[in-house]
Scaffold this motif. Structure first.
Motif, PDB file in Angstrom:
ATOM      1  N   THR A  76      38.296  94.715 -12.634  1.00 23.88           N
ATOM      2  CA  THR A  76      38.170  94.539 -11.194  1.00 23.88           C
ATOM      3  C   THR A  76      37.285  95.684 -10.730  1.00 23.88           C
ATOM      4  O   THR A  76      37.563  96.844 -11.057  1.00 23.88           O
ATOM      5  N   THR A  77      36.227  95.343 -10.018  1.00 20.36           N
ATOM      6  CA  THR A  77      35.289  96.399  -9.618  1.00 20.36           C
ATOM      7  C   THR A  77      35.160  96.469  -8.104  1.00 20.36           C
ATOM      8  O   THR A  77      35.182  95.458  -7.416  1.00 20.36           O
ATOM      9  N   GLU A  78      35.067  97.686  -7.605  1.00 16.75           N
ATOM     10  CA  GLU A  78      34.771  97.895  -6.194  1.00 16.75           C
ATOM     11  C   GLU A  78      33.992  99.194  -6.094  1.00 16.75           C
ATOM     12  O   GLU A  78      33.856  99.914  -7.093  1.00 16.75           O
ATOM     13  N   VAL A  79      33.475  99.487  -4.910  1.00 14.38           N
ATOM     14  CA  VAL A  79      32.704 100.709  -4.759  1.00 14.38           C
ATOM     15  C   VAL A  79      33.586 101.906  -5.119  1.00 14.38           C
ATOM     16  O   VAL A  79      34.651 102.085  -4.543  1.00 14.38           O
ATOM     17  N   GLY A  80      33.158 102.675  -6.104  1.00 14.63           N
ATOM     18  CA  GLY A  80      33.865 103.900  -6.453  1.00 14.63           C
ATOM     19  C   GLY A  80      34.982 103.785  -7.467  1.00 14.63           C
ATOM     20  O   GLY A  80      35.508 104.804  -7.901  1.00 14.63           O
ATOM     21  N   VAL A  81      35.356 102.580  -7.838  1.00 18.51           N
ATOM     22  CA  VAL A  81      36.451 102.467  -8.818  1.00 18.51           C
ATOM     23  C   VAL A  81      36.383 101.162  -9.619  1.00 18.51           C
ATOM     24  O   VAL A  81      36.060 100.107  -9.095  1.00 18.51           O
ATOM     25  N   VAL A  82      36.683 101.314 -10.891  1.00 21.64           N
ATOM     26  CA  VAL A  82      36.801 100.160 -11.783  1.00 21.64           C
ATOM     27  C   VAL A  82      38.217 100.193 -12.332  1.00 21.64           C
ATOM     28  O   VAL A  82      38.668 101.234 -12.824  1.00 21.64           O
ATOM     29  N   THR A  83      38.919  99.070 -12.221  1.00 21.18           N
ATOM     30  CA  THR A  83      40.214  98.991 -12.876  1.00 21.18           C
ATOM     31  C   THR A  83      40.133  97.929 -13.965  1.00 21.18           C
ATOM     32  O   THR A  83      39.383  96.963 -13.837  1.00 21.18           O
ATOM     33  N   ALA A  84      40.881  98.153 -15.029  1.00 19.28           N
ATOM     34  CA  ALA A  84      40.866  97.202 -16.140  1.00 19.28           C
ATOM     35  C   ALA A  84      42.282  96.977 -16.639  1.00 19.28           C
ATOM     36  O   ALA A  84      43.049  97.925 -16.792  1.00 19.28           O
ATOM     37  N   LYS A  85      42.608  95.717 -16.835  1.00 26.13           N
ATOM     38  CA  LYS A  85      43.858  95.360 -17.509  1.00 26.13           C
ATOM     39  C   LYS A  85      43.462  95.119 -18.950  1.00 26.13           C
ATOM     40  O   LYS A  85      42.660  94.227 -19.236  1.00 26.13           O
ATOM     41  N   VAL A  86      43.985  95.940 -19.841  1.00 27.90           N
ATOM     42  CA  VAL A  86      43.582  95.855 -21.238  1.00 27.90           C
ATOM     43  C   VAL A  86      44.776  95.436 -22.087  1.00 27.90           C
ATOM     44  O   VAL A  86      45.815  96.097 -22.073  1.00 27.90           O
ATOM     45  N   GLU A 145      50.055  95.194 -22.359  1.00 23.95           N
ATOM     46  CA  GLU A 145      49.021  95.408 -21.352  1.00 23.95           C
ATOM     47  C   GLU A 145      49.037  96.850 -20.833  1.00 23.95           C
ATOM     48  O   GLU A 145      50.105  97.398 -20.538  1.00 23.95           O
ATOM     49  N   SER A 146      47.880  97.434 -20.725  1.00 20.80           N
ATOM     50  CA  SER A 146      47.733  98.759 -20.127  1.00 20.80           C
ATOM     51  C   SER A 146      46.782  98.645 -18.947  1.00 20.80           C
ATOM     52  O   SER A 146      45.897  97.794 -18.931  1.00 20.80           O
ATOM     53  N   THR A 147      47.002  99.499 -17.960  1.00 18.98           N
ATOM     54  CA  THR A 147      46.137  99.491 -16.784  1.00 18.98           C
ATOM     55  C   THR A 147      45.293 100.760 -16.761  1.00 18.98           C
ATOM     56  O   THR A 147      45.819 101.866 -16.810  1.00 18.98           O
ATOM     57  N   VAL A 148      43.992 100.531 -16.714  1.00 15.36           N
ATOM     58  CA  VAL A 148      43.031 101.629 -16.738  1.00 15.36           C
ATOM     59  C   VAL A 148      42.364 101.726 -15.379  1.00 15.36           C
ATOM     60  O   VAL A 148      42.070 100.707 -14.741  1.00 15.36           O
ATOM     61  N   ARG A 149      42.149 102.948 -14.936  1.00 14.56           N
ATOM     62  CA  ARG A 149      41.447 103.161 -13.680  1.00 14.56           C
ATOM     63  C   ARG A 149      40.355 104.201 -13.913  1.00 14.56           C
ATOM     64  O   ARG A 149      40.626 105.300 -14.395  1.00 14.56           O
ATOM     65  N   ILE A 150      39.150 103.836 -13.599  1.00 13.82           N
ATOM     66  CA  ILE A 150      38.011 104.740 -13.800  1.00 13.82           C
ATOM     67  C   ILE A 150      37.368 104.982 -12.439  1.00 13.82           C
ATOM     68  O   ILE A 150      36.936 104.032 -11.764  1.00 13.82           O
ATOM     69  N   GLU A 151      37.338 106.237 -12.041  1.00  8.83           N
ATOM     70  CA  GLU A 151      36.761 106.549 -10.728  1.00  8.83           C
ATOM     71  C   GLU A 151      35.297 106.934 -10.860  1.00  8.83           C
ATOM     72  O   GLU A 151      34.925 107.684 -11.751  1.00  8.83           O
ATOM     73  N   LEU A 152      34.490 106.374  -9.988  1.00  6.66           N
ATOM     74  CA  LEU A 152      33.058 106.636  -9.988  1.00  6.66           C
ATOM     75  C   LEU A 152      32.681 107.174  -8.617  1.00  6.66           C
ATOM     76  O   LEU A 152      32.673 106.431  -7.646  1.00  6.66           O
ATOM     77  N   PRO A 153      32.424 108.462  -8.512  1.00  3.95           N
ATOM     78  CA  PRO A 153      32.149 109.027  -7.191  1.00  3.95           C
ATOM     79  C   PRO A 153      30.965 108.340  -6.511  1.00  3.95           C
ATOM     80  O   PRO A 153      29.934 108.139  -7.154  1.00  3.95           O
TER      81      PRO A 153
END
Ligand SMILES: [Zn+2]
Length: 186
Positions: free
Chosen positions: A46-56, A62-70
């Motif tokens: 799931t992508t939005e401005v500044g953050v990508v989340t992934a259900k892996v 299942e693990s939930t990943v959150r990647i922050e992109l300034p």
């Protein structure tokens, strides 16, 4: 070696490089597994401005990943908007979501980076493994690289508010808000 399925465009390649560039000479043993997960659609983004989340999902867990992109600073955003408008005007008829490969080189020349190096990423995962980045985060990044290859414009949208970019009044620029994510990312 980077398999051809990742980094088919310079946009996706920049993201693949964030995963595969490490300070150590020994390749990360988690990478083949992370690639396999992404390749087999085990990471849902799931992508939005500044953050990508992934259900892996790995072996049914299942693990939930959150990647922050300034978000880019205002100045970078303005530079990016200007380069995008110029590049789109020079390359008419691109498919929706595409960006010219040459634009990536222009970004680099202007010092604009859209992929965040692994060492600078704020990435979290709710798995119990202590090692970071874990295989889930790496799989999420490979999945992101694939997504960006499919739709280069995402590389830019993650780093700035697209509605602002729409003010360029470029007919080729479709703000993200005008797209129905359900059908667009289907
Ligand atoms: Zn994890």
């Amino acid at each position: 070696m980077i398999p051809a399925e990742f980094g088919a465009t310079p946009w996706g390649r920049c993201w693949t490089r964030t995963v595969e560039t490490t300070a150590t000479a020994v390749p990360n043993p988690l990478l083949p597994k992370a690639r396999s997960i992404a390749r087999n659609h085990g990471a849902t983004l799931t992508t939005e401005v500044g953050v990508v989340t992934a259900k892996v999902v790995v072996s049914g867990a299942e693990s939930t990943v959150r990647i922050e992109l300034p978000p880019w600073p205002e100045e970078t955003k303005h530079d990016a908007e200007r380069l995008i408008a110029k590049s789109l005007a020079a390359n008419p008829g691109l498919a929706t979501g595409d960006l010219p490969d040459s634009l990536e080189a222009e970004f680099t020349a202007a010092g604009i980076t859209f992929a965040v190096p692994l060492a600078e990423q704020v990435a979290t995962c709710d798995c119990r493994t202590r090692k970071r980045p874990c295989v889930h985060i790496l799989a999420g990044l490979y999945a992101l690289s694939m997504r960006v290859d499919e739709r280069p414009r995402l590389a830019v949208e993650l780093r700035m508010d697209s509605a602002a970019a729409a003010e360029d009044a470029d007919p080729d620029w479709i703000p993200l808000t005008d797209l129905d994510p359900a059908t667009f990312y289907g």
